[in-house]
Design a protein around this motif. Sequence first.
Motif, PDB file in Angstrom:
ATOM      1  N   TYR B  71       0.838  -1.199   0.000  1.00  0.00           N
ATOM      2  CA  TYR B  71       0.000   0.000   0.000  1.00  0.00           C
ATOM      3  C   TYR B  71       0.879   1.257   0.000  1.00  0.00           C
ATOM      4  CZ  TYR B  71      -3.165   3.599   1.638  1.00  0.00           C
ATOM      5  OH  TYR B  71      -3.870   4.763   1.767  1.00  0.00           O
ATOM      6  N   GLN B  72       1.927   1.229   0.805  1.00  0.00           N
ATOM      7  CA  GLN B  72       2.816   2.387   0.884  1.00  0.00           C
ATOM      8  C   GLN B  72       3.513   2.636  -0.457  1.00  0.00           C
ATOM      9  OE1 GLN B  72       5.765   2.196   4.024  1.00  0.00           O
ATOM     10  NE2 GLN B  72       6.100   4.406   3.899  1.00  0.00           N
ATOM     11  N   TYR B  73       3.943   1.538  -1.080  1.00  0.00           N
ATOM     12  CA  TYR B  73       4.590   1.671  -2.381  1.00  0.00           C
ATOM     13  C   TYR B  73       3.633   2.283  -3.413  1.00  0.00           C
ATOM     14  CZ  TYR B  73       6.324   0.364  -6.967  1.00  0.00           C
ATOM     15  OH  TYR B  73       6.708   0.412  -8.283  1.00  0.00           O
ATOM     16  N   LEU B  74       2.422   1.723  -3.478  1.00  0.00           N
ATOM     17  CA  LEU B  74       1.461   2.195  -4.489  1.00  0.00           C
ATOM     18  C   LEU B  74       1.034   3.639  -4.236  1.00  0.00           C
ATOM     19  CD1 LEU B  74      -0.741  -0.994  -4.948  1.00  0.00           C
ATOM     20  CD2 LEU B  74       0.715   0.067  -6.675  1.00  0.00           C
ATOM     21  N   THR B  75       0.861   4.001  -2.973  1.00  0.00           N
ATOM     22  CA  THR B  75       0.481   5.389  -2.708  1.00  0.00           C
ATOM     23  C   THR B  75       1.639   6.327  -3.045  1.00  0.00           C
ATOM     24  OG1 THR B  75       1.006   4.991  -0.385  1.00  0.00           O
ATOM     25  CG2 THR B  75      -1.310   5.006  -0.981  1.00  0.00           C
ATOM     26  N   ARG B  76       2.863   5.915  -2.733  1.00  0.00           N
ATOM     27  CA  ARG B  76       3.990   6.806  -3.010  1.00  0.00           C
ATOM     28  C   ARG B  76       4.127   7.076  -4.503  1.00  0.00           C
ATOM     29  NH1 ARG B  76       8.409   4.079  -1.096  1.00  0.00           N
ATOM     30  NH2 ARG B  76       9.000   3.511  -3.208  1.00  0.00           N
ATOM     31  N   ILE B 195      -7.469 -15.807   1.495  1.00  0.00           N
ATOM     32  CA  ILE B 195      -6.628 -15.274   0.420  1.00  0.00           C
ATOM     33  C   ILE B 195      -6.889 -13.785   0.242  1.00  0.00           C
ATOM     34  CG2 ILE B 195      -6.156 -15.391  -2.062  1.00  0.00           C
ATOM     35  CD1 ILE B 195      -6.721 -18.344  -1.917  1.00  0.00           C
ATOM     36  N   ALA B 196      -5.838 -12.981   0.392  1.00  0.00           N
ATOM     37  CA  ALA B 196      -5.953 -11.528   0.193  1.00  0.00           C
ATOM     38  C   ALA B 196      -4.678 -11.078  -0.502  1.00  0.00           C
ATOM     39  CB  ALA B 196      -6.133 -10.818   1.523  1.00  0.00           C
ATOM     40  N   VAL B 197      -4.630 -11.319  -1.809  1.00  0.00           N
ATOM     41  CA  VAL B 197      -3.388 -11.084  -2.544  1.00  0.00           C
ATOM     42  C   VAL B 197      -3.378  -9.741  -3.281  1.00  0.00           C
ATOM     43  CG1 VAL B 197      -2.685 -13.488  -2.770  1.00  0.00           C
ATOM     44  CG2 VAL B 197      -4.269 -12.515  -4.430  1.00  0.00           C
ATOM     45  N   GLY B 198      -4.368  -8.905  -3.028  1.00  0.00           N
ATOM     46  CA  GLY B 198      -4.340  -7.559  -3.603  1.00  0.00           C
ATOM     47  C   GLY B 198      -4.531  -7.556  -5.105  1.00  0.00           C
ATOM     48  N   TYR B 199      -3.859  -6.626  -5.761  1.00  0.00           N
ATOM     49  CA  TYR B 199      -4.051  -6.452  -7.208  1.00  0.00           C
ATOM     50  C   TYR B 199      -3.315  -7.526  -7.994  1.00  0.00           C
ATOM     51  CZ  TYR B 199      -5.676  -2.029  -5.466  1.00  0.00           C
ATOM     52  OH  TYR B 199      -6.358  -1.086  -4.765  1.00  0.00           O
ATOM     53  N   PRO B 200      -4.016  -8.207  -8.914  1.00  0.00           N
ATOM     54  CA  PRO B 200      -3.359  -9.249  -9.705  1.00  0.00           C
ATOM     55  C   PRO B 200      -2.271  -8.689 -10.616  1.00  0.00           C
ATOM     56  CG  PRO B 200      -5.748  -9.221 -10.119  1.00  0.00           C
ATOM     57  CD  PRO B 200      -5.447  -8.077  -9.222  1.00  0.00           C
ATOM     58  N   GLY B 201      -2.329  -7.432 -10.947  1.00  0.00           N
ATOM     59  CA  GLY B 201      -1.275  -6.866 -11.789  1.00  0.00           C
ATOM     60  C   GLY B 201      -1.684  -5.531 -12.347  1.00  0.00           C
ATOM     61  N   LEU B 202      -0.728  -4.861 -12.981  1.00  0.00           N
ATOM     62  CA  LEU B 202      -0.990  -3.577 -13.630  1.00  0.00           C
ATOM     63  C   LEU B 202      -1.610  -3.840 -14.982  1.00  0.00           C
ATOM     64  CD1 LEU B 202       2.099  -1.223 -13.443  1.00  0.00           C
ATOM     65  CD2 LEU B 202      -0.195  -0.809 -12.614  1.00  0.00           C
ATOM     66  N   LYS B 203      -2.586  -3.018 -15.353  1.00  0.00           N
ATOM     67  CA  LYS B 203      -3.098  -3.158 -16.699  1.00  0.00           C
ATOM     68  C   LYS B 203      -2.918  -1.831 -17.426  1.00  0.00           C
ATOM     69  CE  LYS B 203      -7.216  -4.172 -19.246  1.00  0.00           C
ATOM     70  NZ  LYS B 203      -8.656  -4.038 -19.068  1.00  0.00           N
ATOM     71  N   PHE B 204      -2.374  -1.894 -18.627  1.00  0.00           N
ATOM     72  CA  PHE B 204      -2.165  -0.689 -19.406  1.00  0.00           C
ATOM     73  C   PHE B 204      -3.276  -0.522 -20.423  1.00  0.00           C
ATOM     74  CE2 PHE B 204       1.949  -1.368 -17.675  1.00  0.00           C
ATOM     75  CZ  PHE B 204       2.471  -0.098 -17.525  1.00  0.00           C
ATOM     76  N   VAL B 221       6.169   7.062 -21.908  1.00  0.00           N
ATOM     77  CA  VAL B 221       4.821   6.562 -21.643  1.00  0.00           C
ATOM     78  C   VAL B 221       4.886   5.756 -20.348  1.00  0.00           C
ATOM     79  CG1 VAL B 221       2.994   5.029 -22.445  1.00  0.00           C
ATOM     80  CG2 VAL B 221       4.197   6.491 -24.077  1.00  0.00           C
ATOM     81  N   VAL B 222       4.206   6.270 -19.318  1.00  0.00           N
ATOM     82  CA  VAL B 222       4.308   5.607 -18.020  1.00  0.00           C
ATOM     83  C   VAL B 222       2.927   5.356 -17.438  1.00  0.00           C
ATOM     84  CG1 VAL B 222       6.544   6.620 -17.448  1.00  0.00           C
ATOM     85  CG2 VAL B 222       4.451   7.817 -16.788  1.00  0.00           C
ATOM     86  N   ASN B 223       2.873   4.429 -16.484  1.00  0.00           N
ATOM     87  CA  ASN B 223       1.649   4.189 -15.747  1.00  0.00           C
ATOM     88  C   ASN B 223       1.797   4.868 -14.392  1.00  0.00           C
ATOM     89  OD1 ASN B 223      -0.191   2.709 -13.808  1.00  0.00           O
ATOM     90  ND2 ASN B 223      -0.755   1.714 -15.730  1.00  0.00           N
ATOM     91  N   ALA B 224       0.722   5.463 -13.922  1.00  0.00           N
ATOM     92  CA  ALA B 224       0.789   6.202 -12.651  1.00  0.00           C
ATOM     93  C   ALA B 224       1.129   5.299 -11.478  1.00  0.00           C
ATOM     94  CB  ALA B 224      -0.525   6.919 -12.390  1.00  0.00           C
ATOM     95  N   TYR B 225       0.928   3.990 -11.634  1.00  0.00           N
ATOM     96  CA  TYR B 225       1.229   3.070 -10.544  1.00  0.00           C
ATOM     97  C   TYR B 225       2.649   2.521 -10.610  1.00  0.00           C
ATOM     98  CZ  TYR B 225      -3.639   3.042  -9.073  1.00  0.00           C
ATOM     99  OH  TYR B 225      -4.870   3.397  -8.612  1.00  0.00           O
ATOM    100  N   GLU B 226       3.455   3.015 -11.561  1.00  0.00           N
ATOM    101  CA  GLU B 226       4.860   2.628 -11.528  1.00  0.00           C
ATOM    102  C   GLU B 226       5.674   3.883 -11.247  1.00  0.00           C
ATOM    103  OE1 GLU B 226       5.504   0.763 -15.343  1.00  0.00           O
ATOM    104  OE2 GLU B 226       5.330   2.671 -16.383  1.00  0.00           O
ATOM    105  N   PRO B 227       6.912   3.709 -10.768  1.00  0.00           N
ATOM    106  CA  PRO B 227       7.706   4.892 -10.443  1.00  0.00           C
ATOM    107  C   PRO B 227       7.855   5.767 -11.690  1.00  0.00           C
ATOM    108  CG  PRO B 227       8.748   2.893  -9.604  1.00  0.00           C
ATOM    109  CD  PRO B 227       7.616   2.458 -10.473  1.00  0.00           C
ATOM    110  N   LEU B 396      -5.566  -0.444 -12.082  1.00  0.00           N
ATOM    111  CA  LEU B 396      -4.866  -1.652 -11.667  1.00  0.00           C
ATOM    112  C   LEU B 396      -5.766  -2.848 -11.900  1.00  0.00           C
ATOM    113  CD1 LEU B 396      -3.593  -0.368  -8.238  1.00  0.00           C
ATOM    114  CD2 LEU B 396      -2.135  -1.440  -9.919  1.00  0.00           C
ATOM    115  N   GLU B 397      -6.581  -2.765 -12.957  1.00  0.00           N
ATOM    116  CA  GLU B 397      -7.680  -3.717 -13.075  1.00  0.00           C
ATOM    117  C   GLU B 397      -7.371  -4.948 -13.928  1.00  0.00           C
ATOM    118  OE1 GLU B 397     -10.626  -3.147 -11.345  1.00  0.00           O
ATOM    119  OE2 GLU B 397      -9.459  -1.524 -10.480  1.00  0.00           O
ATOM    120  N   ALA B 398      -6.235  -5.564 -13.724  1.00  0.00           N
ATOM    121  CA  ALA B 398      -5.921  -6.756 -14.506  1.00  0.00           C
ATOM    122  C   ALA B 398      -6.889  -7.901 -14.158  1.00  0.00           C
ATOM    123  CB  ALA B 398      -4.490  -7.177 -14.236  1.00  0.00           C
ATOM    124  N   ASP B 399      -6.987  -8.877 -15.043  1.00  0.00           N
ATOM    125  CA  ASP B 399      -7.889 -10.015 -14.809  1.00  0.00           C
ATOM    126  C   ASP B 399      -7.354 -10.876 -13.671  1.00  0.00           C
ATOM    127  OD1 ASP B 399     -10.211 -11.617 -15.832  1.00  0.00           O
ATOM    128  OD2 ASP B 399      -8.628 -13.141 -15.879  1.00  0.00           O
TER     129      ASP B 399
END
Lengths: 139, 509
Positions: B71-76, B195-204, B221-227, B396-399
């Motif tokens: 959570y800290q990583y994603l918010t930062r 099971i609480a594994v959070g987001y399955p992955g980044l989706k572009f 071209v960047v995603n807001a959820y990556e540095p 962050l809506e990957a399948d």
Amino acid sequence: MVPILIGRIQTRFFLIALVGSLVTLVLVPLLPLSYRDAFVVLLAVAVIGIGWELLYHLLMQFRWEKDWPTLFGLLTGVPEGLLLWFLLKAGAVPLIGAVPPGWAFAVHFGVVWVAVWLAANGPMRVPFLRWRFRGGRLV
Amino acid sequence: MSGELTSRLLESPLWTDAMVHESGIEVRDVPFVTVGGGIGSFVTVDYLRIAGVPTGQIAVLSNIDHPWQTYQYLTRVSQIPVPERIRSDSSSRPDNIWGFPSYALSEAWRERSVRPLLHVLGEPIFADYWTPRAGAVFASLERESARIAYPDMLVKGVVRMVRRRAGGGYFTILTPPAGTTSTKRVAYRSRFVHIAVGYPGLKFLPDLQAFREEHGDFHHVVNAYEPHEHVYESLKTAPGTVMVRGGGIVASRVLQRLMDDREKFGLQTEIEHVFRTFVTGSHGPHRWSRRKGGHGFAYQGFNYPKSVWGGQLKAKMRKLDGEERAAEYRRMGGTNTPKRRRWQQQMQAGRDGGWYRAYRGLVDEVQPGNRLTSIVQRDDGVQRIASDFIIDCTGLEADIADHRLLSDLLTNGGAGRNPLGRLEVERTFEVKGTASGDGALYASGTATLGGYFPGVDTFLGLQVAAQEIADDLARRGWAPRLGPLRSTAQWIRWSLNRPVEGSASWSRS
Ligand SMILES: Cc1cc2nc3c(=O)[nH]c(=O)nc-3n(C[C@H](O)[C@H](O)[C@H](O)COP(=O)(O)OP(=O)(O)OC[C@H]3O[C@@H](n4cnc5c(N)ncnc54)[C@H](O)[C@@H]3O)c2cc1C
């Protein structure tokens, strides 16, 4: 808060019975008010409150979030107190012995209202962990 | 090194003790296993510990050291640094199952100031929702983690799969960090799994994904959820144009950062903001169902209307199935952001100054060159829009099948999908179709969005799930049910920061 109709009514009765009674027990000796009349007032706040809660529930439907902001819970004390006072003056509240002086009614009603409101906005969740997730329903 | 998954194990949806023994994998017994170790695992374990379950009965299998780490990583990276305020409100406290005292009350106490309390009193009418600082949330989680002895239950590693065990319960296969165990894999044999594994992955966005793959350009071209700090740094050295895509809270955060920097450092940054759906005003079918909106955004304090976390909409959703449920999700869901006063002022200044341009558009393609060129279908025809950077804020809506463990549950575990395509769970958060003897498998968090309870991917929603799970475990006779007396006594311990202790009624350890 995010109440449902039956939750509003249950919470009102419960908190008036518990917190309202405690406050009344402490307050009455300091006011020109008999215990009997003070408890009749409490009962009236609860019973007439069913009508008020129906109205609040209706008004809440106009809010997208279907929530009831904290401030509303505090401010609704004003119309509720005024209505009750007029009903008392008009002799429309049964069981009442003598209508108390206006200031004594205001102090009693006001302190009870604020105490109930404070309890509903936090301490209530301590013993009743599921209450806030069930729209204020206790049973 | 021995202890590897055999083909027999891989192929069989139901494992016997003998099959696992044969493979040489080390087996560890513990009744309750939670997989993930993020906020979802944490609040569930917190609830169970407070109800009286001893640490020895619980294992947290996770690849992170602290529950708030992801959570800290994603918010930062998505522009919520430690001093900034998060989205959720004052009583969403993942470190406190009661939500009392609220974060506002704690802040008021800590800073000897009534301002947070007055703010909460006026919200959301006279002020924006009061929300806690990210830093305050991390600090509170750290305190609670120590109080419930969370580190004692944590086992580091990556979970590969959960399979049903013949005779009841489950095997959870963990791959610990190399060299820390005698076998390559370890199997946790438990009656219950969560099971609480959070987001399955980044989706572009597809056009941005195509661009990145084709041109190998991960810089412009960047995603807001990556540095992507380099974007803001670069704008400080040379003026530039940034295209922002998406209309949710992350877009709002990115806009705020761009606009703050513009003001603070006197920059000339220009912003092109493309919405797929451009909301022009209040929207909804009738007077009792209308959401605010404007300038492209749909406005809402939290990601769903507030009453899904406990009121009228929670009660309503609990009764809906299938298409009816999906329709209700469509009505109140969708991308949205809070209408914060500061953000409104900044965007107004940008529109007035002509350096912030927002419109509806569908991007067909992004072309490389000296600058990036986006081919955008707009209401006024196809346009070529130039920018130096593109920030994808769409999500962050990957399948769920992109996650190995969830995918295995779908193919071998009996799990199915709900009307939104995620894991179908019961009202108790048990994953439908996965029961095994007297055992049960639960899930919470974003993987379960689309169920009877919509607020799953939030602190408060994870706590709602934790309560449902704990109550279900109590019904099954495993954990003590947390009633008013113990709840009050434990709340006092929380207030005094005293460690939790096992319940007297715990007789199974
Ligand atoms: C930018 C952002 C801001 C948010 N702000 C708020 C907010 O203000 N308020 C709010 O209530 N909610 C907010 N949320 C939503 C949500 O509450 C948080 O994302 C929360 O952290 C979700 O908890 P979780 O346990 O589901 O997932 P996480 O906290 O992400 O934890 C899941 C963990 O599982 C681990 N994992 C995954 N697979 C495996 C495996 N196979 N083996 C071992 N470990 C594994 C992952 O590494 C991860 O650390 C926000 C989300 C984001 C992205």
